[in-house]
Design an enzyme around this catalytic site. Structure first.
Site, PDB file in Angstrom:
ATOM      1  N   ASP A 160      62.865  53.958 129.656  1.00  0.00           N
ATOM      2  CA  ASP A 160      64.019  53.140 129.151  1.00  0.00           C
ATOM      3  C   ASP A 160      64.261  54.048 128.203  1.00  0.00           C
ATOM      4  O   ASP A 160      64.272  53.668 127.744  1.00  0.00           O
ATOM      5  CB  ASP A 160      64.091  52.417 129.527  1.00  0.00           C
ATOM      6  N   TYR A 215      60.858  52.798 125.902  1.00  0.00           N
ATOM      7  CA  TYR A 215      61.254  51.518 125.842  1.00  0.00           C
ATOM      8  C   TYR A 215      62.006  51.260 125.068  1.00  0.00           C
ATOM      9  O   TYR A 215      61.211  51.430 123.906  1.00  0.00           O
ATOM     10  CB  TYR A 215      60.430  50.389 126.465  1.00  0.00           C
ATOM     11  N   ASN A 260      67.455  53.747 126.987  1.00  0.00           N
ATOM     12  CA  ASN A 260      69.015  53.106 126.679  1.00  0.00           C
ATOM     13  C   ASN A 260      69.948  53.761 126.369  1.00  0.00           C
ATOM     14  O   ASN A 260      70.937  53.175 125.309  1.00  0.00           O
ATOM     15  CB  ASN A 260      68.186  51.935 125.864  1.00  0.00           C
ATOM     16  N   GLU A 291      58.982  47.290 129.454  1.00  0.00           N
ATOM     17  CA  GLU A 291      59.747  46.257 129.655  1.00  0.00           C
ATOM     18  C   GLU A 291      59.173  45.372 130.775  1.00  0.00           C
ATOM     19  O   GLU A 291      59.487  44.257 131.825  1.00  0.00           O
ATOM     20  CB  GLU A 291      61.057  45.858 130.191  1.00  0.00           C
TER      21      GLU A 291
END
Length: 252
Positions: free
Chosen positions: A146, A107, A148, A35
Site C-alpha cells: 500500500d 506500507y 498510499n 497494516e
C-alpha cells in the site's frame, strides 16, 4: 512465481472475514501483508509449506507488515537501514533477499487529514527511494504494498475533488513519478494501460458498492525484469478489508 500483496486493515479482524480461505485460494509463492495492526504473540497464524516474517510497530494496534513465503530467503531485514532509524519504528518495511531478486513489502505513511504528515511523507519518500536503489544496484527489486498514492487520474474515481487530499496531492504523485523514472515500472499499468480498476474503497458512503475507489496498492519492479511480467491482477472480488489483494506473476 506468483506474488500477492494485501493491506488487510487489521489481520485479526480479516481472519474473522475469511482471510485463511482467501490465502489458500490465491495460492501464492509469496504473500505480503500491510497494516497487520498486531504485536508479537497476538495471533499464531501459520500455513503449511510457508515460513513467515513479521515487522511490528512500536505503537500497539498500528501499521505493521508481514510476508509468507514458500521459498527460503538468503536473508531478511526490517526497516530501511539503521542510518534511517527514524523511519523504523512503525513496522512498515520487510525485505527478503532471494537468489535472483529482492522482495520488499511496504506500507507507506499516510499524509493524513489536513496533510499534517505530508512533510514527513516527503522525507520518507526520498529515504525509501534511496534504500530501494541500493538494493537495485545489487539485484532486481520487486516492491509491493500500500503505497498510499493514486498516481494518475485514472487511478481514482473522483480525481478533481480529491486533488488536495492525502494520497492524491501533487507532491505525492510527483514522488511516484520520480520513483518510476529511477528505473522501475508499475506492473499493473504496464499490462493494463487503460484499466480503471481500484484496490481500495472508503468504508463510508457505500464506496465499494458504488465502486468509488482508488488504486493505491502496487507491484513495482526493476526495469531489468519488466519483460518477466506475465500477469498483473487486482482481485476486487475478495472481501475482508477495505483493500483487496493485488497480484503479479513473474517468470523469474
Amino acid at each position: 512465481m506468483k506474488f500477492i500483496s494485501w493491506n488487510v486493515n487489521g489481520l485479526r479482524a480479516c481472519v474473522q472475514k475469511g482471510f485463511e480461505e482467501s490465502f489458500r485460494t490465491l495460492d501464492a509463492d509469496f504473500f505480503c501483508l500491510q497494516e497487520t495492526k498486531m504485536q508479537a504473540g497476538q495471533l499464531d497464524l501459520q500455513f503449511e509449506g510457508y515460513s513467515s516474517y513479521w515487522n511490528y510497530a512500536d505503537k500497539k494496534g498500528y501499521s505493521g507488515t508481514a510476508i509468507y513465503t514458500r521459498l527460503k530467503p538468503l536473508s531478511v531485514s526490517y526497516g530501511i537501514g539503521e542510518e534511517k532509524d527514524e523511519h523504523n519504528h512503525e513496522g512498515r518495511v520487510i525485505t527478503l533477499e532471494m537468489d535472483d531478486f529482492f522482495l520488499v513489502t511496504c506500507y507507506t505513511p499516510n499524509s493524513q487529514d489536513g496533510l499534517r504528515r505530508l512533510d514527513y511523507r516527503m522525507t520518507w519518500e526520498d529515504d525509501f527511494l534511496a534504500y530501494i536503489k541500493t538494493l537495485d544496484a545489487r539485484k532486481p527489486v520487486i516492491l509491493c504494498g500500500d503505497l498510499n498514492v493514486a498516481h494518475e487520474e485514472i487511478d481514482l474515481k473522483n480525481p478533481k475533488t480529491n486533488r488536495k487530499n492525502a494520497g492524491f496531492t501533487d507532491e505525492e504523485r510527483a514522488k511516484m513519478t520520480r520513483f518510476l523514472s529511477e528505473g522501475f515500472v508499475d506492473t499493473f499499468r504496464t499490462l493494463h494501460p487503460d484499466d480503471p480498476t481500484y484496490s481500495w474503497w472508503s468504508y463510508r458512503f457505500k464506496a465499494r458498492e458504488k465502486n468509488a475507489g482508488w488504486r493505491i496498492d502496487y507491484f513495482l519492479v526493476s526495469d531489468s525484469i519488466k519483460d518477466k511480467i506475465t500477469e498483473a491482477k487486482i482481485h476486487t472480488d475478495i472481501m475482508g478489508s477495505d483493500h483487496c489483494p493485488v497480484e503479479v506473476d513473474l517468470n523469474i
